[in-house]
Design a protein around this motif. Structure first.
Motif, PDB file in Angstrom:
ATOM      1  N   SER A   1       0.842  -1.191   0.000  1.00 32.85           N
ATOM      2  CA  SER A   1       0.000   0.000   0.000  1.00 32.85           C
ATOM      3  C   SER A   1       0.882   1.248   0.000  1.00 32.85           C
ATOM      4  O   SER A   1       2.103   1.161   0.176  1.00 32.85           O
ATOM      5  N   MET A   2       0.283   2.392  -0.187  1.00 29.93           N
ATOM      6  CA  MET A   2       0.985   3.660  -0.020  1.00 29.93           C
ATOM      7  C   MET A   2       0.183   4.529   0.940  1.00 29.93           C
ATOM      8  O   MET A   2      -1.048   4.385   1.049  1.00 29.93           O
ATOM      9  N   THR A   3       0.873   5.424   1.628  1.00 28.22           N
ATOM     10  CA  THR A   3       0.232   6.238   2.651  1.00 28.22           C
ATOM     11  C   THR A   3       0.552   7.711   2.430  1.00 28.22           C
ATOM     12  O   THR A   3       1.677   8.069   2.073  1.00 28.22           O
TER      13      THR A   3
ATOM     14  N   SER B   1      -9.379  12.295   3.044  1.00 24.21           N
ATOM     15  CA  SER B   1      -8.642  12.434   1.792  1.00 24.21           C
ATOM     16  C   SER B   1      -9.683  12.635   0.705  1.00 24.21           C
ATOM     17  O   SER B   1     -10.843  12.970   1.004  1.00 24.21           O
ATOM     18  N   GLY B   2      -9.305  12.453  -0.537  1.00 25.33           N
ATOM     19  CA  GLY B   2     -10.274  12.624  -1.610  1.00 25.33           C
ATOM     20  C   GLY B   2      -9.720  12.112  -2.922  1.00 25.33           C
ATOM     21  O   GLY B   2      -8.507  12.073  -3.133  1.00 25.33           O
TER      22      GLY B   2
ATOM     23  N   PRO C   1      -2.995  10.356   7.587  1.00 31.14           N
ATOM     24  CA  PRO C   1      -2.255   9.263   6.940  1.00 31.14           C
ATOM     25  C   PRO C   1      -3.160   8.148   6.406  1.00 31.14           C
ATOM     26  O   PRO C   1      -3.127   7.000   6.865  1.00 31.14           O
ATOM     27  N   VAL C   2      -3.979   8.497   5.405  1.00 28.81           N
ATOM     28  CA  VAL C   2      -4.844   7.532   4.736  1.00 28.81           C
ATOM     29  C   VAL C   2      -3.986   6.692   3.788  1.00 28.81           C
ATOM     30  O   VAL C   2      -3.055   7.206   3.157  1.00 28.81           O
ATOM     31  N   SER C   3      -4.280   5.401   3.685  1.00 28.46           N
ATOM     32  CA  SER C   3      -3.512   4.503   2.810  1.00 28.46           C
ATOM     33  C   SER C   3      -4.343   4.078   1.607  1.00 28.46           C
ATOM     34  O   SER C   3      -5.581   4.013   1.674  1.00 28.46           O
ATOM     35  N   PHE C   4      -3.641   3.773   0.503  1.00 29.05           N
ATOM     36  CA  PHE C   4      -4.289   3.351  -0.741  1.00 29.05           C
ATOM     37  C   PHE C   4      -3.580   2.122  -1.301  1.00 29.05           C
ATOM     38  O   PHE C   4      -2.384   1.925  -1.086  1.00 29.05           O
ATOM     39  N   ARG C   5      -4.324   1.304  -2.038  1.00 30.03           N
ATOM     40  CA  ARG C   5      -3.725   0.159  -2.722  1.00 30.03           C
ATOM     41  C   ARG C   5      -4.593  -0.221  -3.931  1.00 30.03           C
ATOM     42  O   ARG C   5      -5.741   0.249  -4.064  1.00 30.03           O
TER      43      ARG C   5
END
Length: 269
Positions: free
Chosen positions: A104-106, A145-146, A258-262
């Motif tokens: 993931s990325m943050t 986030s958005g 610090p929202v994470s995405f993957r």
């Protein structure tokens, strides 16, 4: 005498013409309407199922990766690098967010938004995200986030699990415009999934919007935005703007959390 002989026939002829005109008018008024005798030919019923079969064109075959990514998708983040992204605020090559061991990325707060190097128009977008595991703040301050479509139209990312805020600003809202049909947010520890179908707005040669953008959003498989018209840019303050534009990048917001995405991918429509 000659004059009288000449006048009388003329008067008689005039009366005859007058009578004939009156008779013709009477005949026209009493003429029966002509009936439409056109025959309606009914088509014979279809009895052979092959007559309604269409074989061309044949839809292209789409296969899937181990992560469920369609073979015709553009992979924007595969968990290994941020090569498809750049900073939205300066000229550095790649985005400054953190890549994690779990693929993931943050968001690194304070480094700014990131956006794709490639631009998109109509699309199907898949994004998975997770709120910060340490729950802090409330309302708009919790896991904010958005996702900005074409860099202009925000689908809100927010930890809306047991976290009340204004309805057109919670998770999956078209920010400050469209309230989601339901709140389908899973508990904080779980990953959330957005599947977004987007059709870009249309502008004429003079820059006037002739057709609004539309968006459909499924949150964790639940329909929350159903072919909604986007009024214009999703402003924090003020009304939407509608300046003419072409294709644009997909942007992820740095809101300080610090929202994470993957597993981010997009299919061009």
């Amino acid at each position: 005498m000659i004059k009288k002989t000449f006048i009388l026939p003329a008067l008689a002829a005039g009366l005859l013409i007058s009578c004939n005109t009156s008779e013709e008018k009477k005949t026209d008024e009493t003429t029966a309407p002509v009936k439409d005798t056109t025959m309606v030919v009914e088509e014979a019923p279809i009895t052979d199922p092959k007559e309604t079969e269409v074989w061309e064109p044949e839809p292209a075959v789409v296969s899937f990766s181990e992560k469920g990514v369609p073979s015709d998708a553009v992979v924007l983040f595969n968990g290994e690098n941020l090569d498809a992204w750049k900073s939205a605020t300066d000229s550095i090559v790649n985005a400054p967010w953190q890549i994690n061991k779990d693929g993931s990325m943050t968001v690194v707060g304070g480094t700014g938004d990131i956006q794709t190097k490639e631009s998109f128009g109509d699309m199907q977008l898949h994004v998975e995200w997770q709120a910060p595991q340490v729950v802090e703040g409330e309302g708009q301050g919790r896991g904010n986030s958005g996702i900005f479509l074409q860099g202009l139209y925000e689908v809100q990312v927010l930890n809306s699990f047991e976290n009340r805020t204004y309805s057109n600003g919670q998770a999956t809202a078209i920010y400050k415009q469209s309230i989601p049909l339901v709140n389908a947010t899973k508990p904080t520890k779980e990953w959330q999934t957005y599947d977004i179908i987007y059709h870009q707005p249309v502008f004429d040669v003079d820059g006037n919007k002739t057709q609004a953008a539309t968006v459909t959003v499924l949150h964790n498989g639940v329909l929350v935005q159903d072919n909604v018209e986007i009024q214009g840019t999703t402003e924090y303050i003020g009304k939407p703007k509608n300046e003419a534009h072409g294709e644009g990048p997909i942007k992820l917001q740095d809101h300080g959390n610090p929202v994470s995405f993957r597993n981010i991918w997009v299919r061009k429509l």
